[in-house]
Motif scaffolding. Structure first.
Motif, PDB file in Angstrom:
ATOM      1  N   ASN A 113       0.801  -1.226   0.000  1.00 24.05           N
ATOM      2  CA  ASN A 113       0.000   0.000   0.000  1.00 24.05           C
ATOM      3  C   ASN A 113       0.828   1.268   0.000  1.00 24.05           C
ATOM      4  N   PHE A 114       2.111   1.176   0.321  1.00 27.25           N
ATOM      5  CA  PHE A 114       2.925   2.379   0.491  1.00 27.25           C
ATOM      6  C   PHE A 114       4.161   2.376  -0.403  1.00 27.25           C
ATOM      7  N   ALA A 115       4.924   1.301  -0.416  1.00 26.09           N
ATOM      8  CA  ALA A 115       6.119   1.251  -1.255  1.00 26.09           C
ATOM      9  C   ALA A 115       5.735   1.347  -2.725  1.00 26.09           C
ATOM     10  N   PHE A 116       4.659   0.634  -3.113  1.00 28.08           N
ATOM     11  CA  PHE A 116       4.152   0.708  -4.474  1.00 28.08           C
ATOM     12  C   PHE A 116       2.777   1.372  -4.459  1.00 28.08           C
ATOM     13  N   ASP A 117       2.119   1.348  -5.607  1.00 32.44           N
ATOM     14  CA  ASP A 117       0.893   2.133  -5.784  1.00 32.44           C
ATOM     15  C   ASP A 117      -0.320   1.329  -5.328  1.00 32.44           C
TER      16      ASP A 117
END
Length: 509
Positions: A359-363
């Motif tokens: 949820n945060f490192a990628f979209d």
């Protein structure tokens, strides 16, 4: 807001008159999101004059978005849809494109997100959708990392039987955007179209689903041209294509210095992708899913702009009464040590997907919280992760805990050459350098992501979502990788861990 109210009132009057005069059934759907973020080090750096979450936002930001969908349904065989989007609006920010400051009268805040018609050929199961529509290529693990976005085009689908179907697509992501001069002649909208053609064959059997697919695209030499710069844009909303279609910097010499525009483009580039995705649920509650994608973009005029590579992912999960534990991993090919032979990362057209691994490192955020700290696409990275999805011990309250270890697959020598020419691992996120995601990771770099999502269903149509995420980053700042900047008298940015907490209030109907 007066303009928005007038627009909706006029639409309501028109629909009211039309409903009384014919058998058209009008349906409305919508979603309101109020989102509040607090975080730091979104670019994985800080100090030396940089303040706020990154070089674009404060630590704390509040924003909102409204989406309204209106369907005009004549029958099961014919309907039309228009989908408006208002925002995102950053609270307190002025300007026509935001309208969040005092007075709240942004002139360009209301946008048409989608507008299309659905119809069927009489006496058949052949369906067509024409217009600006949402298109997502198949994926059973992460969500599509090739194309998942709104695009103008035509989709045709046919279901042969309960086991076999087929979908064909023509999309036009870009056309008539260029403007440039050669000698005394001004050129506009010349050889600047990008057209994509895709074929999907979903196969569904008891306990097994498999979808092979392929997509071909012709890219005009002036598709992203403005003036003498062949990569000046426009790149579409989010500039996902800018990061995903070309190598770092667009084109580089062997020493890493820029070669962009050194050779003029005069012929169409070619791009194609192919994939095989599927899932096995025959051993329920156990589920196994996979994706494999390969892509290539080639230019006859300048091979330094070529990009080709692959990305594969696996997911194992087991559904329990109180949660669904899962293990997963992915691997994407990375750049070699020669900048002059293009990129070996898989190209992406628009990885604007809700990534199901992060949820945060990628979209991966499902609403409008901060995300994509590492990147929107997953090319040039590998990772393994574990999650406990939809844990529930109290009625209407669910939690998802995920832990991801992420590494890079790009050559450290490539990073050294980029660094010697003034670039850094976060140049994509900070400066929007073409061909770079928010972070460019080598085999010497790694990160650890920990995220916790809490979702409370307060009412049938109202959800409160609270999420906390933290990414610890380890970059190789030695002189053989990113630290080579010292040889050019450039300082190495201080590496800091990124984190963010978000609270979203979502009303859907």
């Amino acid at each position: 807001m007066k303009k928005i109210a007038t627009l909706l009132l006029a639409a309501g009057l028109v629909f009211g008159v039309a409903t009384g005069a014919s058998a058209i059934d009008f349906k409305a759907k919508g979603q309101w999101i109020m989102s509040f973020d607090y975080g730091q080090n979104g670019n994985f750096t800080g100090g030396k004059g940089q303040t706020g979450y990154n070089n674009k936002e404060d630590d704390f930001e509040a924003r909102q978005r409204v989406r309204l969908q209106l369907d005009a349904v004549a029958s099961e065989s014919l309907s039309g849809t228009v989908y408006f989007e208002i925002g995102e609006q950053l609270w307190g920010k002025a300007g026509d494109r935001n309208g969040g400051a005092l007075g709240a009268d942004g002139a360009s805040v209301v946008k048409v997100k989608r507008a299309y018609i659905d119809w069927m050929v009489p006496q058949t199961d052949l369906k067509f959708r024409m217009g600006i529509q949402g298109v997502e290529l198949p994926s059973f693990t992460t969500g599509s990392t090739v194309l998942n976005d709104d695009v103008a085009g035509v989709t045709a689908s046919y279901q042969f039987n309960e086991n076999v179907g087929v979908t064909a697509l023509w999309a036009r992501p870009f056309n008539d955007n260029s403007d440039w001069r050669r000698g005394n002649h001004q050129y506009s909208s010349y050889m600047d179209n990008m057209d994509a053609f895709a074929l999907l064959v979903p196969l569904s059997f008891e306990g097994v689903k498999v979808t092979p697919w392929g997509m071909y695209s012709a890219i005009g030499p002036n598709t992203f041209r403005q003036g003498d710069n062949f990569l000046a844009g426009p790149w579409g909303t989010g500039s996902y294509a800018k990061a995903g279609l070309v190598p770092v910097g667009g084109a580089l010499h062997k020493n890493g210095s820029s070669a962009l525009n050194a050779r003029k483009l005069s012929s169409y580039g070619e791009a194609w992708w192919g994939g095989l995705t599927g899932e096995v649920t025959a051993f329920d509650p156990f589920r196994f899913a996979w994706d494999f994608n390969y892509g290539s973009v080639t230019w006859e005029d300048d091979g330094r702009m070529n990009r080709q590579g692959w990305l594969a992912s696996l997911l194992f999960e087991y559904k329990l009464d109180w949660a669904t534990p899962g293990l997963y991993g992915w691997y994407g090919s990375g750049d070699d040590s020669n900048p002059a032979n293009g990129s070996e990362r898989m190209p992406t057209l628009s990885a604007n997907n809700t990534n199901r691994f992060s949820n945060f490192a990628f979209d991966g955020d499902p609403y409008i919280a901060r995300n994509g700290a590492i990147g929107h696409g997953m090319g040039g990275t590998w990772g393994i992760g574990a999650r406990l999805k939809d844990m529930s011990f109290v009625e209407d309250l669910k939690h998802t805990l995920r832990v991801n270890y992420i590494g890079g697959t790009n050559s450290p020598t490539m990073a050294k050459k980029l660094s010697l020419n003034g670039l850094y691992a976060n140049s994509g996120g900070v400066d929007g350098v073409a061909g770079m995601e928010a972070m460019y990771l080598t085999t010497q770099d790694s990160a650890l992501e920990i995220g916790l999502t809490n979702t409370y269903q307060m009412y049938e149509n109202f959800v409160i979502n609270v999420e906390a995420d933290y990414i610890a980053l380890w970059l190789d700042n030695s002189k053989s990788v990113w630290g080579s900047r010292h040889k050019q008298g450039l300082g190495v940015p201080e590496t800091r861990d990124a984190w963010n907490v978000n609270a979203s209030f979502v009303y859907s109907f």
